[in-house]
Design a protein around this motif. Structure first.
Motif, PDB file in Angstrom:
ATOM      1  N   ALA A   1     -79.649 -44.041 123.603  1.00  0.00           N
ATOM      2  CA  ALA A   1     -78.717 -43.812 124.707  1.00  0.00           C
ATOM      3  C   ALA A   1     -78.014 -45.112 125.038  1.00  0.00           C
ATOM      4  O   ALA A   1     -78.597 -46.201 124.959  1.00  0.00           O
ATOM      5  N   SER A   2     -76.762 -45.002 125.435  1.00  0.00           N
ATOM      6  CA  SER A   2     -75.994 -46.170 125.838  1.00  0.00           C
ATOM      7  C   SER A   2     -76.322 -46.537 127.280  1.00  0.00           C
ATOM      8  O   SER A   2     -76.569 -45.662 128.116  1.00  0.00           O
ATOM      9  N   THR A   3     -76.302 -47.824 127.573  1.00  0.00           N
ATOM     10  CA  THR A   3     -76.538 -48.256 128.948  1.00  0.00           C
ATOM     11  C   THR A   3     -75.352 -47.933 129.851  1.00  0.00           C
ATOM     12  O   THR A   3     -75.416 -48.170 131.064  1.00  0.00           O
ATOM     13  N   THR A   4     -74.276 -47.392 129.294  1.00  0.00           N
ATOM     14  CA  THR A   4     -73.189 -46.905 130.139  1.00  0.00           C
ATOM     15  C   THR A   4     -73.593 -45.633 130.875  1.00  0.00           C
ATOM     16  O   THR A   4     -72.937 -45.242 131.837  1.00  0.00           O
ATOM     17  N   LEU A   5     -74.656 -44.978 130.420  1.00  0.00           N
ATOM     18  CA  LEU A   5     -75.209 -43.827 131.137  1.00  0.00           C
ATOM     19  C   LEU A   5     -76.163 -44.335 132.216  1.00  0.00           C
ATOM     20  O   LEU A   5     -76.956 -45.247 131.974  1.00  0.00           O
ATOM     21  N   SER A   6     -76.122 -43.719 133.387  1.00  0.00           N
ATOM     22  CA  SER A   6     -76.971 -44.155 134.488  1.00  0.00           C
ATOM     23  C   SER A   6     -78.442 -43.878 134.199  1.00  0.00           C
ATOM     24  O   SER A   6     -78.779 -42.973 133.424  1.00  0.00           O
ATOM     25  N   ALA A   7     -79.305 -44.649 134.843  1.00  0.00           N
ATOM     26  CA  ALA A   7     -80.744 -44.450 134.684  1.00  0.00           C
ATOM     27  C   ALA A   7     -81.155 -43.071 135.167  1.00  0.00           C
ATOM     28  O   ALA A   7     -82.027 -42.416 134.565  1.00  0.00           O
ATOM     29  N   ASP A   8     -80.536 -42.581 136.250  1.00  0.00           N
ATOM     30  CA  ASP A   8     -80.872 -41.252 136.762  1.00  0.00           C
ATOM     31  C   ASP A   8     -80.548 -40.165 135.747  1.00  0.00           C
ATOM     32  O   ASP A   8     -81.337 -39.242 135.526  1.00  0.00           O
ATOM     33  N   LEU A   9     -79.384 -40.276 135.121  1.00  0.00           N
ATOM     34  CA  LEU A   9     -79.001 -39.265 134.145  1.00  0.00           C
ATOM     35  C   LEU A   9     -79.905 -39.324 132.921  1.00  0.00           C
ATOM     36  O   LEU A   9     -80.350 -38.284 132.417  1.00  0.00           O
ATOM     37  N   VAL A  10     -80.204 -40.521 132.435  1.00  0.00           N
ATOM     38  CA  VAL A  10     -81.064 -40.632 131.252  1.00  0.00           C
ATOM     39  C   VAL A  10     -82.481 -40.159 131.579  1.00  0.00           C
ATOM     40  O   VAL A  10     -83.161 -39.592 130.719  1.00  0.00           O
ATOM     41  N   PHE A  11     -82.945 -40.374 132.805  1.00  0.00           N
ATOM     42  CA  PHE A  11     -84.227 -39.798 133.218  1.00  0.00           C
ATOM     43  C   PHE A  11     -84.202 -38.294 133.000  1.00  0.00           C
ATOM     44  O   PHE A  11     -85.127 -37.722 132.412  1.00  0.00           O
ATOM     45  N   ARG A  12     -83.160 -37.635 133.476  1.00  0.00           N
ATOM     46  CA  ARG A  12     -83.062 -36.182 133.353  1.00  0.00           C
ATOM     47  C   ARG A  12     -82.907 -35.747 131.898  1.00  0.00           C
ATOM     48  O   ARG A  12     -83.445 -34.715 131.489  1.00  0.00           O
ATOM     49  N   LEU A  13     -82.171 -36.532 131.112  1.00  0.00           N
ATOM     50  CA  LEU A  13     -82.029 -36.215 129.691  1.00  0.00           C
ATOM     51  C   LEU A  13     -83.380 -36.292 128.979  1.00  0.00           C
ATOM     52  O   LEU A  13     -83.724 -35.426 128.156  1.00  0.00           O
ATOM     53  N   THR A  14     -84.137 -37.340 129.281  1.00  0.00           N
ATOM     54  CA  THR A  14     -85.457 -37.511 128.671  1.00  0.00           C
ATOM     55  C   THR A  14     -86.390 -36.389 129.104  1.00  0.00           C
ATOM     56  O   THR A  14     -87.131 -35.832 128.283  1.00  0.00           O
ATOM     57  N   GLU A  15     -86.358 -36.053 130.369  1.00  0.00           N
ATOM     58  CA  GLU A  15     -87.178 -34.969 130.881  1.00  0.00           C
ATOM     59  C   GLU A  15     -86.858 -33.658 130.170  1.00  0.00           C
ATOM     60  O   GLU A  15     -87.759 -32.914 129.758  1.00  0.00           O
ATOM     61  N   ALA A  16     -85.578 -33.371 129.994  1.00  0.00           N
ATOM     62  CA  ALA A  16     -85.164 -32.144 129.316  1.00  0.00           C
ATOM     63  C   ALA A  16     -85.630 -32.123 127.868  1.00  0.00           C
ATOM     64  O   ALA A  16     -86.044 -31.076 127.340  1.00  0.00           O
TER      65      ALA A  16
END
Length: 332
Positions: free
Chosen positions: A273-288
């Motif tokens: 994942a790119s760091t241009t994505l927020s930590a909150d969004l990547v949290f949700r992506l990882t969770e999914a």
């Protein structure tokens, strides 16, 4: 009709606004689970996933992940792109063209240089080690090719330019004291085109590195008898020269029609994942990714091996802050 006083009108207005804000909040928090229970900002252009060539596991995984994310994160737009493979994916991410990408671990060494070239140090981060990829050297079953050395002078596809297949094929040929430029009739096709050419007799062999089963290879084996060449004798050389991520593995009998157990090499693959994505969004992506791994496995059997205990092992590529937060949140 009763006349509203100024005070009552003010109270009514405040109440309506409060209800509207609450409604928006409920939409934003749909599916919310701690520790991320605030609204998640989506990128204006959506999320772009760079996968690999047609008929490969990266493509299938990317499409399955898109469906999961669009269901889990209402309103998020996800675009899946085909690419030349791992190195191409890294270049695209370093240059800000994509947000998520799949790569093979043996291409991770290129990250610092590509980030530097793009003027974006630290942009590329990992979400998870997702599964192991198997090195597959495919020939027709009636071929006289029985070993790497038998490839001399033959028409051999070493994978598309910018793929981990190309890197691995070059390293394997070197381990067998062969040069990919001079000792074979070098071709550079993706897995689908390679399979078609082998079926038509216009190619003698092709390298592929991917999860099991790979759709293009499975479809080829269902129509044309094939063999996989054993490559495990070269694993120690690969391990010693390039890194411990190369391991011995077996493509099990039954993976492809009438192909017996075949010893070969395997290498991990990562979702980045790119760091241009927020930590909150990547949290949700990882969770999914973990919540729906069974669903993804219906399309990509390799995803069944996804496990939080090994997912964090992404070698030289640090975890994205959002992914790291997810793993910390589920620790017992």
């Amino acid at each position: 009709m009763p006349v509203l006083t100024r005070r009552r009108r003010w109270v009514l207005l405040v109440t309506v606004v409060a209800l509207a804000i609450a409604a928006v909040g409920l939409v934003a928090l749909r599916g919310c689970r701690a520790p991320v229970c605030d609204s998640v900002a989506y990128p204006a252009g959506g999320v772009r996933i760079s996968t690999g060539g047609k008929g490969g596991v990266y493509e299938a995984y990317g499409l399955a992940l898109r469906d999961v994310l669009e269901d889990d994160l209402p309103g998020l737009q996800v675009e899946v792109e085909n690419s030349g493979g791992s190195v191409d994916n890294l270049s695209r991410m370093a240059n800000g063209r994509v947000d998520l990408a799949f790569i093979s671990a043996d291409t991770a060494f290129r990250v610092p240089a590509l980030e530097q070239q793009a003027g974006a140090p630290g942009r590329i981060r990992a979400i998870a080690r997702v599964y192991d990829e198997y090195v597959q050297l495919v020939v027709r079953s009636d071929s006289s090719i029985r070993s790497l050395s038998d490839l001399r002078g033959k028409r051999v596809s070493v994978g598309s330019e910018g793929s981990s297949v190309e890197i691995t094929a070059k390293r394997l040929l070197a381990a067998a004291n062969m040069n990919d430029e001079t000792d074979i009739q070098r071709r550079g096709y993706g897995v689908s085109q390679s399979a078609d050419l082998l079926a038509d007799g216009d190619l003698d062999a092709f390298f592929w590195v991917g999860g099991l089963p790979t759709t293009a290879v499975a479809e080829l084996a269902s129509t044309v008898p094939i063999r996989l060449l054993p490559l495990d004798r070269y694993v120690d050389t690969l391990h010693r020269q390039y890194g411990s991520f190369y391991q011995s593995a077996t493509v099990p009998q039954g993976t492809y029609t009438n192909v017996p157990d075949t010893r070969t090499a395997a290498v991990p693959s990562y979702l980045l994942a790119s760091t241009t994505l927020s930590a909150d969004l990547v949290f949700r992506l990882t969770e999914a990714l973990f919540t729906h791994r069974t669903r993804i496995a219906e399309v990509v059997p390799s995803s069944r091996v996804l496990d939080v205990r090994t997912a964090i092992s992404t070698a030289s590529i640090p975890l994205h802050p959002g992914a790291e937060r997810y793993y910390r949140s589920i620790k017992p």
